[in-house]
Design a protein around this motif. Structure first.
Motif, short mmCIF file in Angstrom:
data_model
loop_
_atom_site.label_atom_id
_atom_site.label_comp_id
_atom_site.label_asym_id
_atom_site.label_seq_id
_atom_site.Cartn_x
_atom_site.Cartn_y
_atom_site.Cartn_z
N PRO A 97 -14.67 -12.85 -18.82
CA PRO A 97 -13.93 -12.43 -17.36
C PRO A 97 -14.09 -13.87 -16.43
O PRO A 97 -13.36 -13.91 -15.38
N TYR A 98 -14.85 -14.78 -16.71
CA TYR A 98 -14.79 -16.05 -15.97
C TYR A 98 -13.81 -16.66 -16.25
O TYR A 98 -13.25 -17.65 -15.34
N CYS A 99 -13.27 -17.06 -17.62
CA CYS A 99 -12.10 -17.48 -17.92
C CYS A 99 -11.04 -16.75 -16.99
O CYS A 99 -9.90 -17.56 -16.41
N HIS A 149 -0.58 -17.18 -22.86
CA HIS A 149 -1.77 -17.18 -21.92
C HIS A 149 -2.10 -16.39 -20.98
O HIS A 149 -3.18 -15.56 -20.54
N GLU A 150 -0.92 -16.42 -19.99
CA GLU A 150 -1.01 -15.56 -18.78
C GLU A 150 -0.81 -14.29 -19.04
O GLU A 150 -1.49 -13.18 -18.63
N LYS A 151 0.02 -13.74 -20.18
CA LYS A 151 0.09 -12.17 -20.41
C LYS A 151 -1.05 -11.74 -21.03
O LYS A 151 -1.21 -10.40 -20.86
N ILE A 152 -1.58 -12.30 -21.83
CA ILE A 152 -2.65 -11.86 -22.58
C ILE A 152 -4.02 -11.47 -21.43
O ILE A 152 -4.77 -10.42 -21.72
N PHE A 153 -3.92 -12.30 -20.52
CA PHE A 153 -4.97 -12.05 -19.69
C PHE A 153 -4.88 -10.83 -18.81
O PHE A 153 -5.65 -9.91 -18.34
N SER A 203 -22.32 -24.10 -23.66
CA SER A 203 -22.82 -22.97 -24.29
C SER A 203 -22.12 -21.51 -24.04
O SER A 203 -22.44 -20.60 -24.58
N GLY A 204 -20.93 -21.90 -23.44
CA GLY A 204 -20.29 -20.69 -22.99
C GLY A 204 -19.06 -21.38 -22.31
O GLY A 204 -18.79 -22.41 -22.26
N THR A 205 -18.17 -20.11 -22.09
CA THR A 205 -16.80 -20.28 -21.52
C THR A 205 -16.54 -19.81 -20.09
O THR A 205 -17.42 -18.79 -19.86
N PRO A 206 -15.94 -20.16 -19.11
CA PRO A 206 -15.00 -21.64 -19.22
C PRO A 206 -15.98 -22.88 -19.30
O PRO A 206 -16.79 -22.61 -18.76
N ALA A 207 -15.51 -23.75 -20.06
CA ALA A 207 -15.90 -25.05 -19.73
C ALA A 207 -14.96 -26.06 -19.58
O ALA A 207 -13.75 -25.95 -20.09
N PHE A 208 -15.13 -27.19 -18.92
CA PHE A 208 -14.07 -27.98 -18.42
C PHE A 208 -14.53 -29.54 -18.72
O PHE A 208 -15.55 -29.84 -18.50
N ILE A 209 -13.33 -30.37 -18.95
CA ILE A 209 -13.85 -31.75 -18.89
C ILE A 209 -12.50 -32.19 -17.71
O ILE A 209 -11.45 -32.39 -18.29
N ALA A 210 -12.88 -32.66 -16.77
CA ALA A 210 -12.01 -33.25 -15.72
C ALA A 210 -12.03 -34.68 -15.73
O ALA A 210 -12.95 -35.39 -15.17
N VAL A 211 -11.04 -35.13 -16.56
CA VAL A 211 -11.02 -36.58 -16.89
C VAL A 211 -12.16 -37.06 -17.81
O VAL A 211 -12.23 -37.15 -19.13
N ASP A 212 -13.06 -37.45 -16.97
CA ASP A 212 -14.35 -37.84 -17.78
C ASP A 212 -15.56 -37.00 -17.36
O ASP A 212 -16.76 -37.62 -17.30
N THR A 213 -15.32 -35.63 -16.47
CA THR A 213 -16.62 -35.33 -15.91
C THR A 213 -16.93 -33.87 -16.54
O THR A 213 -15.71 -32.94 -16.40
N PRO A 214 -17.85 -33.51 -17.39
CA PRO A 214 -18.02 -32.29 -17.81
C PRO A 214 -18.55 -31.25 -16.69
O PRO A 214 -19.33 -31.42 -15.85
N LEU A 215 -17.90 -30.08 -16.82
CA LEU A 215 -18.19 -29.00 -15.93
C LEU A 215 -18.30 -27.76 -16.89
O LEU A 215 -17.53 -27.29 -17.32
N ALA A 216 -19.30 -27.15 -16.60
CA ALA A 216 -19.82 -25.81 -17.32
C ALA A 216 -19.42 -24.65 -16.35
O ALA A 216 -20.20 -24.65 -15.40
N GLY A 217 -18.90 -23.86 -16.88
CA GLY A 217 -18.85 -22.40 -16.06
C GLY A 217 -17.45 -22.36 -14.97
O GLY A 217 -16.78 -23.45 -15.14
N ALA A 218 -17.39 -21.31 -14.67
CA ALA A 218 -16.35 -21.02 -13.55
C ALA A 218 -16.50 -21.80 -12.17
O ALA A 218 -17.16 -20.96 -10.89
N VAL A 219 -16.40 -22.90 -12.15
CA VAL A 219 -17.09 -23.85 -11.12
C VAL A 219 -16.05 -23.81 -9.84
O VAL A 219 -16.45 -24.20 -8.54
#
Length: 233
Positions: A97-99, A149-153, A203-219
């Motif tokens: 759901p957070y994705c 991607h959009e349709k399945i959500f 440890s879960g989704t969503p997770a992001f790498i913004a260029v070179d910054t890791p971000l975990a969760g629906a930030v």
């Protein structure tokens, strides 16, 4: 706090405050424990800042070890500009759901920045998600990743029926899509994505790498945009 972690943070704090040589001398003199503890009692926020700095350094080391492979998408599994020079990597699961909540944030970023390339990493960790992840990659091979991607959500929790409905709705060649979804190439991609996520400590989704910054969760949109805008050019 565990003693080992406390000692590591104290040493790092001393290095930052007094310089590496001064920290070593301070520590060996036997003065570190009492005076540093008193200093931290007066400014406890510094310990949090040091812990965050150490976490960022560890994340950067993990990113460096993965090299360019992390930023190289599975064919077609891209949202935005496939040739964009600014890259956001997203690890996603269609039953998360957070994705789904992050979908609008990513779409807004893409709409606002024509140079943004979003590399999608299918990471099906929820029960019943693998079939959707496989079909998403198959859709990518037909140039219709974003549409799927959009349709399945939009259709809600995934099932064989919703995966089939989404694939037909966006006009996939179903015979080819089924073959691609079951292919070794797609299986290898899912294993690669799992390996990437574990290597980065996610440890879960969503997770992001913004260029070179890791971000975990629906930030959220603001945090993603800030990380992208502040990334080195």
């Amino acid at each position: 706090m565990e003693p080992a972690l406390r000692n590591t943070l104290l040493t790092a704090l001393l290095a930052l405050v007094f310089g590496f040589l001064g920290a070593a001398t301070w520590s060996y003199s036997g003065l570190a424990d009492n005076r540093t503890r008193a200093f931290l009692l007066e400014k406890p926020e510094i310990l949090k800042e040091v812990a965050e700095a150490l976490a960022r350094q560890e994340s950067q080391e993990r990113l460096s070890s993965l090299g360019d492979d992390l930023y190289t998408p599975f064919p077609g599994a891209v949202i935005g500009n496939p040739e964009g020079s600014k890259v956001l990597v997203e690890f996603t699961d269609y039953n998360c759901p957070y994705c789904q909540a992050s979908l609008a944030d990513v779409q807004q970023l893409v709409d606002e920045d024509p140079d943004l390339k979003v590399v999608m990493r299918e990471w099906p960790i929820f029960e019943g998600s693998e079939g959707a992840a496989r079909m998403a990659l198959a859709a990518g091979l037909q140039g219709k990743y974003r549409e799927f991607h959009e349709k399945i959500f939009e259709l809600g929790p995934t099932s064989p029926a919703t995966v089939e409905t989404a694939a037909r709705a966006i006009g996939l060649d179903m015979e080819q899509a089924r073959a691609d979804a079951a292919s070794e190439a797609v299986s290898v991609e899912l294993v690669r994505n799992l390996t990437f996520a574990q290597s980065l400590g996610f440890s879960g989704t969503p997770a992001f790498i913004a260029v070179d910054t890791p971000l975990a969760g629906a930030v959220g949109y603001d945090r993603l945009k800030e990380a992208l805008d502040n990334a080195p050019s």
